[in-house]
Design a protein around this motif. Structure first.
Motif, mmCIF file in Angstrom:
data_model
loop_
_atom_site.group_PDB
_atom_site.id
_atom_site.type_symbol
_atom_site.label_atom_id
_atom_site.label_comp_id
_atom_site.label_asym_id
_atom_site.label_seq_id
_atom_site.Cartn_x
_atom_site.Cartn_y
_atom_site.Cartn_z
ATOM 1 N N PHE A 121 -32.455 1.906 129.868
ATOM 2 C CA PHE A 121 -32.427 0.648 129.127
ATOM 3 C C PHE A 121 -33.383 -0.382 129.718
ATOM 4 O O PHE A 121 -34.090 -1.065 128.976
ATOM 5 C CB PHE A 121 -31.004 0.104 129.056
ATOM 6 C CG PHE A 121 -30.867 -1.130 128.200
ATOM 7 C CD1 PHE A 121 -31.199 -1.107 126.858
ATOM 8 C CD2 PHE A 121 -30.398 -2.307 128.739
ATOM 9 C CE1 PHE A 121 -31.071 -2.232 126.060
ATOM 10 C CE2 PHE A 121 -30.255 -3.442 127.951
ATOM 11 C CZ PHE A 121 -30.594 -3.406 126.608
ATOM 12 N N ALA A 122 -33.436 -0.486 131.020
ATOM 13 C CA ALA A 122 -34.333 -1.463 131.651
ATOM 14 C C ALA A 122 -35.789 -1.186 131.277
ATOM 15 O O ALA A 122 -36.551 -2.114 130.988
ATOM 16 C CB ALA A 122 -34.151 -1.450 133.165
ATOM 17 N N ASP A 123 -36.181 0.079 131.263
ATOM 18 C CA ASP A 123 -37.547 0.436 130.875
ATOM 19 C C ASP A 123 -37.778 0.188 129.389
ATOM 20 O O ASP A 123 -38.850 -0.262 128.990
ATOM 21 C CB ASP A 123 -37.839 1.904 131.208
ATOM 22 C CG ASP A 123 -37.909 2.159 132.702
ATOM 23 O OD1 ASP A 123 -38.216 1.223 133.465
ATOM 24 O OD2 ASP A 123 -37.647 3.316 133.110
ATOM 25 N N THR A 124 -36.776 0.476 128.585
ATOM 26 C CA THR A 124 -36.892 0.254 127.142
ATOM 27 C C THR A 124 -37.091 -1.223 126.839
ATOM 28 O O THR A 124 -37.905 -1.585 125.980
ATOM 29 C CB THR A 124 -35.648 0.791 126.409
ATOM 30 O OG1 THR A 124 -35.583 2.205 126.614
ATOM 31 C CG2 THR A 124 -35.703 0.505 124.922
ATOM 32 N N LEU A 125 -36.348 -2.089 127.536
ATOM 33 C CA LEU A 125 -36.497 -3.531 127.308
ATOM 34 C C LEU A 125 -37.932 -3.991 127.520
ATOM 35 O O LEU A 125 -38.412 -4.884 126.809
ATOM 36 C CB LEU A 125 -35.568 -4.324 128.228
ATOM 37 C CG LEU A 125 -34.127 -4.453 127.799
ATOM 38 C CD1 LEU A 125 -33.345 -5.263 128.824
ATOM 39 C CD2 LEU A 125 -34.001 -5.053 126.420
ATOM 40 N N ARG A 134 -32.687 -9.238 122.679
ATOM 41 C CA ARG A 134 -33.996 -8.595 122.470
ATOM 42 C C ARG A 134 -33.873 -7.394 121.544
ATOM 43 O O ARG A 134 -34.713 -7.200 120.659
ATOM 44 C CB ARG A 134 -34.612 -8.186 123.803
ATOM 45 C CG ARG A 134 -35.144 -9.398 124.564
ATOM 46 C CD ARG A 134 -35.740 -9.035 125.875
ATOM 47 N NE ARG A 134 -37.048 -8.402 125.727
ATOM 48 C CZ ARG A 134 -37.817 -8.077 126.756
ATOM 49 N NH1 ARG A 134 -37.405 -8.302 127.992
ATOM 50 N NH2 ARG A 134 -38.982 -7.510 126.563
ATOM 51 N N VAL A 135 -32.839 -6.580 121.737
ATOM 52 C CA VAL A 135 -32.646 -5.404 120.883
ATOM 53 C C VAL A 135 -32.399 -5.832 119.440
ATOM 54 O O VAL A 135 -33.067 -5.359 118.515
ATOM 55 C CB VAL A 135 -31.478 -4.523 121.388
ATOM 56 C CG1 VAL A 135 -31.097 -3.465 120.354
ATOM 57 C CG2 VAL A 135 -31.841 -3.869 122.716
ATOM 58 N N TYR A 136 -31.455 -6.732 119.224
ATOM 59 C CA TYR A 136 -31.121 -7.165 117.860
ATOM 60 C C TYR A 136 -32.296 -7.891 117.202
ATOM 61 O O TYR A 136 -32.524 -7.736 116.005
ATOM 62 C CB TYR A 136 -29.866 -8.039 117.865
ATOM 63 C CG TYR A 136 -28.576 -7.250 117.818
ATOM 64 C CD1 TYR A 136 -27.809 -7.188 116.660
ATOM 65 C CD2 TYR A 136 -28.100 -6.560 118.934
ATOM 66 C CE1 TYR A 136 -26.625 -6.475 116.600
ATOM 67 C CE2 TYR A 136 -26.918 -5.843 118.895
ATOM 68 C CZ TYR A 136 -26.181 -5.802 117.722
ATOM 69 O OH TYR A 136 -25.007 -5.083 117.668
ATOM 70 N N ALA A 137 -33.057 -8.675 117.963
ATOM 71 C CA ALA A 137 -34.242 -9.344 117.401
ATOM 72 C C ALA A 137 -35.284 -8.313 116.976
ATOM 73 O O ALA A 137 -35.897 -8.430 115.907
ATOM 74 C CB ALA A 137 -34.825 -10.332 118.406
ATOM 75 N N LEU A 176 -32.223 2.630 121.477
ATOM 76 C CA LEU A 176 -32.791 1.643 122.393
ATOM 77 C C LEU A 176 -31.861 1.325 123.560
ATOM 78 O O LEU A 176 -32.319 1.035 124.669
ATOM 79 C CB LEU A 176 -33.124 0.345 121.641
ATOM 80 C CG LEU A 176 -34.258 0.421 120.628
ATOM 81 C CD1 LEU A 176 -34.370 -0.881 119.847
ATOM 82 C CD2 LEU A 176 -35.572 0.760 121.303
ATOM 83 N N TYR A 177 -30.574 1.360 123.327
ATOM 84 C CA TYR A 177 -29.614 1.066 124.390
ATOM 85 C C TYR A 177 -29.503 2.194 125.418
ATOM 86 O O TYR A 177 -28.854 2.029 126.456
ATOM 87 C CB TYR A 177 -28.231 0.760 123.806
ATOM 88 C CG TYR A 177 -28.042 -0.673 123.390
ATOM 89 C CD1 TYR A 177 -27.939 -1.689 124.328
ATOM 90 C CD2 TYR A 177 -27.935 -1.010 122.048
ATOM 91 C CE1 TYR A 177 -27.739 -3.006 123.943
ATOM 92 C CE2 TYR A 177 -27.728 -2.322 121.650
ATOM 93 C CZ TYR A 177 -27.635 -3.319 122.603
ATOM 94 O OH TYR A 177 -27.436 -4.617 122.220
ATOM 95 N N CYS A 178 -30.120 3.329 125.156
ATOM 96 C CA CYS A 178 -30.201 4.448 126.100
ATOM 97 C C CYS A 178 -28.849 4.803 126.704
ATOM 98 O O CYS A 178 -27.909 5.091 125.979
ATOM 99 C CB CYS A 178 -31.238 4.154 127.188
ATOM 100 S SG CYS A 178 -32.880 3.802 126.556
ATOM 101 N N GLU A 179 -28.769 4.779 128.019
ATOM 102 C CA GLU A 179 -27.560 5.231 128.724
ATOM 103 C C GLU A 179 -26.331 4.381 128.393
ATOM 104 O O GLU A 179 -25.198 4.853 128.501
ATOM 105 C CB GLU A 179 -27.795 5.265 130.245
ATOM 106 C CG GLU A 179 -27.872 3.919 130.937
ATOM 107 C CD GLU A 179 -29.232 3.235 130.893
ATOM 108 O OE1 GLU A 179 -29.372 2.198 131.558
ATOM 109 O OE2 GLU A 179 -30.158 3.735 130.213
#
Length: 107
Positions: free
Chosen positions: A3-7, A43-46, A66-69
């Motif tokens: 998730f941190a990398d996805t952000l 950030r995900v919802y936007a 996007l939320y991954c783990e």
């Protein structure tokens, strides 16, 4: 990817104070504040709103990826991640939500 990398791949949301989610009747069903603990969800919802125009079942599928783990953790512990639980409900026949992005107010 976690998730941190996805952000890091998503657009910033510094200009957003909060996101309100509305059901088909216009009732506010959730408010995601852009603050520690929920800034990643903002950030995900936007990003989902920008890509899909609403939080639809299709957008929810993308959001779960996007939320991954955290998605697996939410499935194992219902209630622990309400912003992910909401997306899971949408993929199981829930009604789409309209998102209203509330801007930061500059002083």
């Amino acid at each position: 990817m976690n998730f941190a990398d996805t952000l890091k791949t998503l657009p910033t949301a510094d200009h957003i104070a909060a996101i309100e989610l509305h059901d088909a009747t216009g009732t506010t069903v959730a408010r995601l504040e852009n603050k520690p603990g929920s800034a990643g969800s903002v950030r995900v919802y936007a990003a989902l709103t920008a890509e899909f125009g609403s939080i639809s079942p299709e957008a929810a599928q993308r959001g779960l990826a996007l939320y991954c783990e955290h998605t697996d953790d939410a499935r194992q512990h219902p209630g622990k991640h309400p912003n992910i639980d909401r997306l899971l409900a949408l993929t199981n026949g829930g009604e789409p939500l309209q998102a209203r992005l509330l801007p930061q107010i500059e002083a």
